[in-house]
Design a protein around this motif. Structure first.
Motif, PDB file in Angstrom:
ATOM      1  N   SER A 178       0.842  -1.186   0.000  1.00  0.00           N
ATOM      2  CA  SER A 178       0.000   0.000   0.000  1.00  0.00           C
ATOM      3  C   SER A 178       0.877   1.235   0.000  1.00  0.00           C
ATOM      4  O   SER A 178       1.944   1.253   0.608  1.00  0.00           O
ATOM      5  CB  SER A 178      -0.902   0.015   1.231  1.00  0.00           C
ATOM      6  OG  SER A 178      -1.578   1.252   1.338  1.00  0.00           O
TER       7      SER A 178
ATOM      8  N   GLN B 110      -2.801   4.643   0.566  1.00  0.00           N
ATOM      9  CA  GLN B 110      -3.994   5.175  -0.092  1.00  0.00           C
ATOM     10  C   GLN B 110      -5.141   5.310   0.893  1.00  0.00           C
ATOM     11  O   GLN B 110      -5.305   4.494   1.788  1.00  0.00           O
ATOM     12  CB  GLN B 110      -4.445   4.262  -1.240  1.00  0.00           C
ATOM     13  CG  GLN B 110      -3.378   4.012  -2.305  1.00  0.00           C
ATOM     14  CD  GLN B 110      -2.771   2.635  -2.180  1.00  0.00           C
ATOM     15  OE1 GLN B 110      -2.314   2.270  -1.120  1.00  0.00           O
ATOM     16  NE2 GLN B 110      -2.777   1.895  -3.262  1.00  0.00           N
TER      17      GLN B 110
ATOM     18  N   LYS C 289      -9.330   1.721  -4.460  1.00  0.00           N
ATOM     19  CA  LYS C 289      -7.948   1.404  -4.133  1.00  0.00           C
ATOM     20  C   LYS C 289      -7.460   0.236  -4.977  1.00  0.00           C
ATOM     21  O   LYS C 289      -8.108  -0.808  -5.047  1.00  0.00           O
ATOM     22  CB  LYS C 289      -7.843   1.061  -2.639  1.00  0.00           C
ATOM     23  CG  LYS C 289      -6.445   0.779  -2.138  1.00  0.00           C
ATOM     24  CD  LYS C 289      -6.473   0.527  -0.639  1.00  0.00           C
ATOM     25  CE  LYS C 289      -5.087   0.191  -0.117  1.00  0.00           C
ATOM     26  NZ  LYS C 289      -5.105  -0.053   1.355  1.00  0.00           N
TER      27      LYS C 289
ATOM     28  N   ASN D  90      -5.492   6.622  -6.237  1.00  0.00           N
ATOM     29  CA  ASN D  90      -4.701   6.020  -5.168  1.00  0.00           C
ATOM     30  C   ASN D  90      -3.743   6.944  -4.435  1.00  0.00           C
ATOM     31  O   ASN D  90      -3.155   6.544  -3.425  1.00  0.00           O
ATOM     32  CB  ASN D  90      -3.900   4.849  -5.746  1.00  0.00           C
ATOM     33  CG  ASN D  90      -4.793   3.699  -6.162  1.00  0.00           C
ATOM     34  OD1 ASN D  90      -5.184   2.881  -5.331  1.00  0.00           O
ATOM     35  ND2 ASN D  90      -5.143   3.631  -7.443  1.00  0.00           N
TER      36      ASN D  90
END
Length: 339
Positions: free
Chosen positions: A41, A44, A63, A193
């Motif tokens: 990740s 986001q 996402k 994102n």
């Protein structure tokens, strides 16, 4: 008091830890402890956010499921996702990297500028800027610390839909809409994102060879969305054989025609940074001819950086970017704002 066996066990444990710390980078380099392919990740949001500094667009969602594609020298990660382009109808891979500043709490409500990096050659099935060997991301990290560059988010999509033809980063009739893919679907992925900037001052391209052409053309064609480009050893006119029978559409994707139209329209201003190696005779002539005809006239601002003994090679272009081109476009663009 520890017994002799206990002391020996403790010493052995210390040695094992020390050896592990030494061996970890070596073993990791061979992929034995690599996180490549793991989900990751970029911090986001859940989408739909509206808070942030003026001019900031918070992540819109949905996402994306990024996977680790590589690790930069400074510890940041390059992620990859397969994007199903809603506007182009094309499905392909996009690699993305965010600088360390992106996770700095003082920038948590600020958008970041985006640099869409395009490769030369076939640009499929990979975008060679996603590899750490060319050191694009590490260089931007260092240049941003030195004040030469903004801390760009870098998006690296595939340039072509296959390895058989060049599509000129364009919507050629009856072919995959690669122009829409590069200028709409890829930016939409980044907006979904990441914290980005609403205005065109937060969006630019860079590319080499055919990727330099695609970036140059995109900025001239859509100056309301993109403000700048670094075009290295670029083609200057569309040359895909797939344009046969579509001369009108081909002209609408010709940087020479687009520059002329932009000058006539008197804006908006665009900043075109060219860099060409002195050994690139044809490219040098074509770029100089373009600049001589359209450069620094009205809204078309140009910069030419000549690379001594430089060849038509991505390894030549990255180091030279830090000596002028990226600093030049960074001064025309908007960076993140600290709290």
């Amino acid at each position: 008091m520890a017994t002799a066996p206990q002391r020996r066990l403790a010493v052995a444990a210390v040695i094992a830890v020390a050896l592990g710390l030494i061996a970890w980078p070596v073993l990791s380099s061979f992929g034995l402890f690599s996180d490549k392919g793991d989900s990751m990740s970029f911090g986001q949001g859940n989408g739909g956010g509206s808070a942030g500094e003026s001019g900031t667009l918070m992540p819109t969602g949905p996402k994306a499921d990024f996977k680790v594609a590589g690790t930069v020298q400074d510890g940041t990660k390059i992620g990859v996702v397969t994007l199903d382009g809603k506007k182009s109808g094309f499905k392909g891979k996009v690699w993305v990297w965010a600088p360390k500043q992106y996770d700095d709490p003082k920038y948590r409500n600020s958008g970041f500028p985006v640099l869409i990096a395009l490769p030369g050659g076939n640009g499929y099935p990979v975008n060679y800027w996603m590899g750490t060997d060319l050191k694009l991301q590490q260089s931007i990290s260092e240049w941003s610390k030195e004040g030469k560059s903004l801390p760009f988010i870098v998006a690296m999509p595939v340039l072509n839909p296959d390895d058989k033809n060049y599509y000129d980063g364009s919507d050629i009739p009856n072919q995959p809409k690669m122009g829409t893919w590069l200028t709409e679907d890829v930016p939409d992925l980044v907006k979904a994102n990441f914290r980005t900037l609403k205005q065109r001052e937060g969006w630019a391209f860079m590319g080499s060879s055919s990727g330099g052409f695609a970036g140059l053309k995109a900025v001239l064609q859509k100056p309301d969305r993109f403000k700048a480009v670094i075009a290295s050893g670029p083609d200057i006119v569309p040359d895909s054989p797939l344009w046969a029978g579509h001369e009108k559409e081909k002209a609408a994707n010709n940087p020479q025609v687009l520059a002329k139209q932009l000058i006539k329209a008197k804006g908006p201003d665009v900043y075109l940074a060219f860099q060409v190696g002195t050994k690139e005779k044809t490219a040098m002539k074509n770029v100089k001819d373009f600049i001589g005809t359209y450069g620094n006239k009205g809204p078309v601002h140009t910069l030419l950086s000549e690379i001594p003994d430089g060849e038509h090679n991505a390894k030549t272009y990255v180091p030279n970017m830090g000596t002028g081109p990226i600093e030049w476009i960074s001064k025309q663009m908007q960076g993140p704002v600290a709290e």
